[in-house]
Scaffold this motif. Structure first.
Motif: not given
Length: 325
Positions: A316-324
């Motif tokens: 899981t990448e940073l922007r992916e996690w933040l977008a979740g």
């Protein structure tokens, strides 16, 4: 109506763009502000750099760039002057305000501040001040808010590869000089072996609602390298740092793995859905390039790989996690 009034009423940013494409990020970067934050038991006013962006709708020509500094001022006035917050809490506060005021689908804020940490030299015990970067990142949307705290700290990495070559050559020379195999092994265990050093910069982020001490993260980053660095070093301290680094050679990849394991071990209460990111950059001394390594993922992903082995199909990448959020 005068020209100034017409300019104020003409909301060009809200008009349709020539090309109807949404933008992943649009906003301001490099905004410097003086903020007062809490770090451990202390409060200090320090300089910080703020970046704030929003997701831009395909039907909107632009964002109101001039409103971002206004929002920064409001957030700093409301939060920081009244009460000193953690850097990640301030980032969350600004991101939430931007979503409300800009009517944005999503806002992301990054705050980076240079912060002094009081240390003592390893042998002489003299007080010294080391600078680390405190980083707070937050993303806000209608789904909620996610935030993370991070640090960047410096250290030394001694190259294991070159040291292995030096060891082999030293062993050959000692054997040629008449030393026995047992004596050679003993000598090489007692004497720190030469290698080239790399000044490293380690970055560590933890995304969670659980309280994480940034100073502890800095200690984990420094401990992931061959040796810490100090602004002040007397000769006994310098000897300690150099010997310590050469007795604990590490690749850039080692530092990333050790930092991640250090976070997992130090914070067993972290949720599997929390996020961790580690990055190490070493400034080479015998090459014209530098080297880097990084790993990102949820705490659950890292735990599974540590317990069961890997590799995993997805990190899981940073922007992916933040977008979740």
């Amino acid at each position: 109506m005068d020209d100034v009034s017409r300019l104020l009423e003409n909301d060009l940013q809200a008009s349709l763009p020539e090309v109807a494409l949404g933008l992943s990020r649009a906003g301001v970067t490099g905004a410097s502000k003086a903020i007062r934050i809490r770090y451990g038991d202390y409060e200090k006013q320090i300089a910080a750099e703020i970046e704030c962006t929003v997701d831009l709708d395909p039907a909107q020509k632009g964002v109101h760039m001039s409103r971002f500094p206004e929002l920064f001022e409001e957030a700093i006035e409301e939060v920081v002057i009244g009460e000193a917050f953690l850097v990640e809490v301030l980032a969350e506060h600004i991101a939430t305000h931007v979503v409300e005021r800009q009517q944005a689908l999503r806002a992301e804020v990054r705050i980076a501040a240079r912060y002094p940490i009081e240390r003592t030299t390893p042998v002489t015990g003299l007080p010294t001040q080391e600078m680390v970067s405190l980083i707070g990142i937050a993303a806000a949307s209608s789904k909620g808010v996610r935030r993370l705290v991070g640090v960047e700290a410096a250290g030394i990495n001694a190259c294991p590869c070159a040291q292995g070559l030096v060891r082999d050559r030293a062993s050959e020379r000692l054997l040629e000089a008449g030393f026995g195999d047992d004596d050679v092994d003993r000598i090489l265990e007692l004497v720190p072996l030469a290698t080239h050093n790399q000044r490293g910069r380690g970055t560590l982020y933890v995304g969670t609602q659980t309280r994480v001490d940034a100073e502890q993260l800095a200690t984990i980053v420094e401990g992931s390298m061959s040796a810490p660095v100090y602004e002040l070093l007397k000769r006994p301290d310098e000897l300690f740092v150099v010997e310590h680094a050469h007795l604990q050679p590490r690749f850039v990849e080692d530092s990333v793995r050790l930092a991640l394991k250090g976070v997992i071990d130090a914070h067993p209460a972290l949720d599997d859905g929390d996020f961790v990111f580690s990055r190490q950059v070493n400034l080479e001394t015998i090459h014209t390039h530098d080297v880097l390594a990084e790993r990102y993922g949820t705490v659950g992903e890292l735990r599974r790989e540590l317990e069961r082995g890997g590799p995993l199909d997805h990190h899981t990448e940073l922007r992916e996690w933040l977008a979740g959020a």
